[in-house]
Design a protein around this motif. Structure first.
Motif, mmCIF file in Angstrom:
data_model
loop_
_atom_site.group_PDB
_atom_site.id
_atom_site.type_symbol
_atom_site.label_atom_id
_atom_site.label_comp_id
_atom_site.label_asym_id
_atom_site.label_seq_id
_atom_site.Cartn_x
_atom_site.Cartn_y
_atom_site.Cartn_z
ATOM 1 N N GLU A 111 47.060 35.684 48.877
ATOM 2 C CA GLU A 111 47.621 35.795 47.521
ATOM 3 C C GLU A 111 48.735 34.789 47.300
ATOM 4 O O GLU A 111 48.811 34.135 46.271
ATOM 5 N N ARG A 135 37.161 38.862 47.388
ATOM 6 C CA ARG A 135 38.081 39.883 46.868
ATOM 7 C C ARG A 135 39.139 39.245 45.966
ATOM 8 O O ARG A 135 39.507 39.802 44.934
ATOM 9 N N LYS A 139 39.688 40.029 42.021
ATOM 10 C CA LYS A 139 40.995 40.479 41.564
ATOM 11 C C LYS A 139 41.521 39.582 40.432
ATOM 12 O O LYS A 139 42.051 40.059 39.438
ATOM 13 N N ARG A 140 41.349 38.273 40.606
ATOM 14 C CA ARG A 140 41.855 37.340 39.585
ATOM 15 C C ARG A 140 40.852 37.093 38.463
ATOM 16 O O ARG A 140 41.150 36.364 37.517
ATOM 17 N N CYS A 237 33.748 45.107 43.581
ATOM 18 C CA CYS A 237 33.691 44.689 42.169
ATOM 19 C C CYS A 237 33.297 45.816 41.228
ATOM 20 O O CYS A 237 33.265 45.616 40.021
#
Lengths: 247, 96
Positions: A111, A135, A139-140, A237
């Motif tokens: 991150e 992942r 997330k983004r 997801c």
């Protein structure tokens, strides 16, 4: 855009206009891996005028890389791959910027190490890091363009969070990293397709390889593809699909 | 028994010398067993130590997709098949 840039990108401005070229100029792309796939991916993105390329690779150049990783030359043996690659990319196109990440990507530093970007290109050589990047992309909510090779074979698919199956939906298992045989041409073909996907996405042209896994077999000279399905309640997801349904 | 289409990729395709074929079976295991019976060279690529184990176990790096769904998310080798299902057998491709 200045006159030299108009001239330099003329043949692709004919395809997607100055507007498309501006989109590339303003784009930030993470290329994870500066090896066999990373060489063609980052080369084509650089000469297409993608404004910022973030290259991640912790490895140094080894003689066994040279049959395919064309951004690294014999004189670069022992050098950090990201440094060697950055030098060549900037020599090809001094108008772009290349950021480098020379640390190994891990669950805890990912991150913080990966800055904001528009798309991630998976040019990795192992499944574990691919799952981590998957992942992060979910997330983004940015696309992840998966590519992988072995021998004369390669595969590509474009993962669009919430729209397509994610990497975990398709390949849930992690197997260990192994020395794999490969002809340089194989990542050349697959990496070129990945760069094509990234440029299509950034300029809004054409149809992406969404929910489609495209295979290349160099021995028979054939492409083939299969359709992919999303995993219901995917632990990675699944929550995005629910959000889409509730809209 | 269901009639299904099996598609092979990468080295599985090379070893079998064929890209797809029609087979019948009740579940994924049946289909893979009749595939490896027809093409014995595929056995060691698909199953874990086939000569040692009594109940066949799929190699951890092999992925079988039924109509685009990985059987590892379904019932694995016990996943039931229906007519017109398409099985894709994918060997590991993970280099870069």
């Amino acid at each position: 855009m200045n006159d030299f840039e108009r001239e330099k990108y003329n043949r692709q401005i004919l395809l997607f206009g100055e507007e498309g070229q501006e989109k590339l100029k303003n784009a930030k792309v993470l290329v994870a891996g500066a090896g066999g796939l990373g060489s063609p991916v980052s080369t084509y993105l650089a000469i297409a005028g993608v404004g910022k390329i973030i290259l991640a690779d912790f490895d140094s150049v080894d003689p066994s890389n040279l049959n395919r990783q064309f951004l690294h030359h014999e004189k670069d043996i022992g050098r950090l791959k990201v440094e060697s690659a950055k030098e060549k990319l900037l020599s090809m196109n001094p108008d772009i910027s290349v950021e480098t990440i020379a640390e190994m990507l891990t669950e805890s530093n990912l991150e913080a190490l990966v800055p904001e970007c528009d798309v991630i290109v998976d040019a990795l050589d192992n499944l574990e890091t691919r799952h981590m990047l998957n992942r992060l992309a979910i997330k983004r909510r940015i696309p992840l363009i998966h590519g992988a090779v072995t021998g004369y074979d390669g595969q590509v698919t474009t993962i669009v969070p919430g729209e397509t199956p994610c990497f975990y939906c398709i390949f849930p298992r992690i197997s260990r990293k192994e020395v794999f045989p490969v002809l340089g041409v194989t990542p050349g073909i697959i990496g070129s397709i990945q760069a094509n996907e990234a440029i299509k996405f950034l300029t809004g042209q054409g149809k992406l390889l969404e929910g489609r896994l495209l295979f290349w077999n160099g021995l028979s000279g054939n492409f083939s593809e299969i359709s992919l399905s999303k995993l219901n309640n995917c632990p990675v997801c699944g929550y995005l699909s629910k959000e889409t349904e509730n809209k | 028994m269901a009639e299904v289409k099996i598609k092979l990729f990468a080295n599985l395709r090379e070893k079998a010398g064929i890209s797809e074929l029609q087979l019948s079976g009740e579940n994924v295991l049946d289909a893979l067993l009749s595939l490896t019976e027809k093409y014995p060279d595929l056995k060691s690529l698909i199953f874990e130590k086939p000569e040692e184990s009594e109940t066949p176990v799929m190699c951890s790096s092999i992925n079988v997709l039924i109509n685009g769904n990985n059987v590892r998310h379904l019932e694995g080798l016990d996943t039931l098949l229906s007519d017109t299902d398409e099985l894709a057998v994918l060997p590991p491709v993970s280099g870069g």
